[in-house]
Motif scaffolding. Structure first.
Motif, short mmCIF file in Angstrom:
data_model
loop_
_atom_site.label_atom_id
_atom_site.label_comp_id
_atom_site.label_asym_id
_atom_site.label_seq_id
_atom_site.Cartn_x
_atom_site.Cartn_y
_atom_site.Cartn_z
N LEU A 1 39.60 65.80 39.12
CA LEU A 1 40.94 65.63 39.31
C LEU A 1 41.57 66.99 39.60
CD1 LEU A 1 41.47 62.92 36.64
CD2 LEU A 1 41.64 62.53 39.07
N ARG A 2 41.31 67.79 38.79
CA ARG A 2 42.04 69.15 38.61
C ARG A 2 41.58 69.78 40.07
NH1 ARG A 2 45.42 71.60 37.76
NH2 ARG A 2 44.54 73.48 36.72
N TYR A 3 40.09 70.10 40.44
CA TYR A 3 39.77 70.95 41.39
C TYR A 3 39.48 70.19 42.78
CZ TYR A 3 39.89 74.36 37.80
OH TYR A 3 40.35 75.13 36.61
N PHE A 4 39.05 68.93 42.65
CA PHE A 4 38.61 68.37 44.07
C PHE A 4 39.87 67.51 44.50
CE2 PHE A 4 34.38 69.38 42.16
CZ PHE A 4 34.10 69.67 43.32
N GLU A 5 40.72 66.87 43.62
CA GLU A 5 41.75 66.44 43.87
C GLU A 5 43.20 67.09 43.88
OE1 GLU A 5 41.91 62.99 45.17
OE2 GLU A 5 39.86 63.43 45.06
N ASP A 6 42.98 68.21 43.30
CA ASP A 6 44.07 68.97 43.24
C ASP A 6 45.27 68.75 42.50
OD1 ASP A 6 44.96 71.54 43.84
OD2 ASP A 6 46.13 71.13 45.80
N LEU A 7 45.14 67.91 41.34
CA LEU A 7 46.06 67.44 40.67
C LEU A 7 46.76 68.63 39.74
CD1 LEU A 7 45.31 63.67 39.45
CD2 LEU A 7 46.62 64.63 41.57
N SER A 8 47.56 68.64 39.17
CA SER A 8 48.13 69.61 38.28
C SER A 8 47.65 69.29 36.76
CB SER A 8 49.58 69.58 38.02
OG SER A 8 50.26 68.27 37.56
N GLU A 9 47.73 69.92 35.82
CA GLU A 9 47.39 69.76 34.51
C GLU A 9 48.30 68.42 34.03
OE1 GLU A 9 48.11 73.45 32.59
OE2 GLU A 9 45.98 73.99 32.82
N ALA A 10 49.48 68.45 34.18
CA ALA A 10 50.32 67.22 33.94
C ALA A 10 49.90 66.08 34.44
CB ALA A 10 51.65 67.55 34.08
N ASP A 11 49.70 65.89 35.77
CA ASP A 11 49.09 64.56 36.37
C ASP A 11 47.72 64.36 35.97
OD1 ASP A 11 51.53 64.91 37.96
OD2 ASP A 11 50.65 65.78 39.73
N THR A 12 46.98 65.36 35.83
CA THR A 12 45.67 64.86 35.21
C THR A 12 45.57 64.28 33.84
OG1 THR A 12 44.68 66.78 36.57
CG2 THR A 12 43.33 65.97 34.86
N ALA A 13 46.37 64.78 33.14
CA ALA A 13 46.63 63.96 31.68
C ALA A 13 47.35 62.80 32.07
CB ALA A 13 47.57 65.05 30.95
N GLN A 14 48.24 62.50 32.86
CA GLN A 14 48.68 61.22 32.88
C GLN A 14 47.75 60.20 33.44
OE1 GLN A 14 51.92 61.07 36.10
NE2 GLN A 14 52.45 58.89 35.48
N VAL A 15 46.89 60.67 34.50
CA VAL A 15 45.79 59.80 35.02
C VAL A 15 44.84 59.59 33.70
CG1 VAL A 15 43.71 59.55 36.73
CG2 VAL A 15 45.88 60.46 37.33
N MET A 16 44.54 60.38 33.03
CA MET A 16 43.38 60.14 31.98
C MET A 16 44.10 59.74 30.74
SD MET A 16 41.03 63.93 32.48
CE MET A 16 40.18 63.26 31.25
#
Length: 173
Positions: A121-136
């Motif tokens: 999510l962070r490095y391949f999908e280029d999501l921010s930490e906040a967006d990654t936290a929301q997805v997870m």
């Protein structure tokens, strides 16, 4: 009433990105197809509600991640990876990229599911930490700690990826 054509159009437009995310999460083509299919079936059933959110891709990524974790909890099996990377041919850059890709796939397969999801999510999908936290469905602090643990483990498992991780971290900063 279900907007079947809207769903089909969305899937056609986003399929390459969603397929890539599923592959990186699952670690294999067949598993990725199964994972993506399960996520899209769930999304199709709820498409009218999902499309109304204004950001259906984020919602479907969340379904994809949760399906990934759910499948692991159901089966609890370990993937068998090969111990050695294939011999390098003298084909140049393309071969080096292929070997690097294999090393990356093998190293990702050795991470925990949560660590793998954070890296994807962070490095391949280029999501921010906040967006990654929301997805997870977790806190930003958990994303930060899982990222730190995952990158540390990748450095141990595959030191040859250090340059790739360094370049990626510079892009993220």
């Amino acid at each position: 009433m279900v907007d079947e054509e809207g769903f089909r159009e969305f899937v056609r437009a986003r399929l390459p990105r969603l397929s890539r995310a599923a592959y990186l999460l699952a670690g294999g083509h067949a598993q990725a197809e199964d994972l993506l299919q399960s996520a899209l079936i769930k999304a199709a059933v709820q498409w009218s509600r999902i499309s109304a959110t204004g950001d259906p891709e984020t919602y479907i990524r969340k379904i994809l991640y949760h399906e990934h974790v759910r499948s692991w909890r159901r089966r609890r099996y370990l993937e068998q990876t090969t111990a050695a990377v294939p011999d390098r041919a003298s084909a140049g850059d393309e071969t080096d990229r292929a070997v690097l890709r294999l090393v990356l796939e093998q190293a990702l397969a050795k991470l925990t599911r949560r660590q793998r999801a954070v890296v994807v999510l962070r490095y391949f999908e280029d999501l921010s930490e906040a967006d990654t936290a929301q997805v997870m469905g977790t806190s930003v602090g958990t994303v930060k700690s899982q990222t730190s643990h995952a990158l540390s483990r990748l450095r141990t498992l595959a030191p040859e990826l250090a340059g790739l991780m360094h370049d990626s971290m510079e892009v993220q900063s």
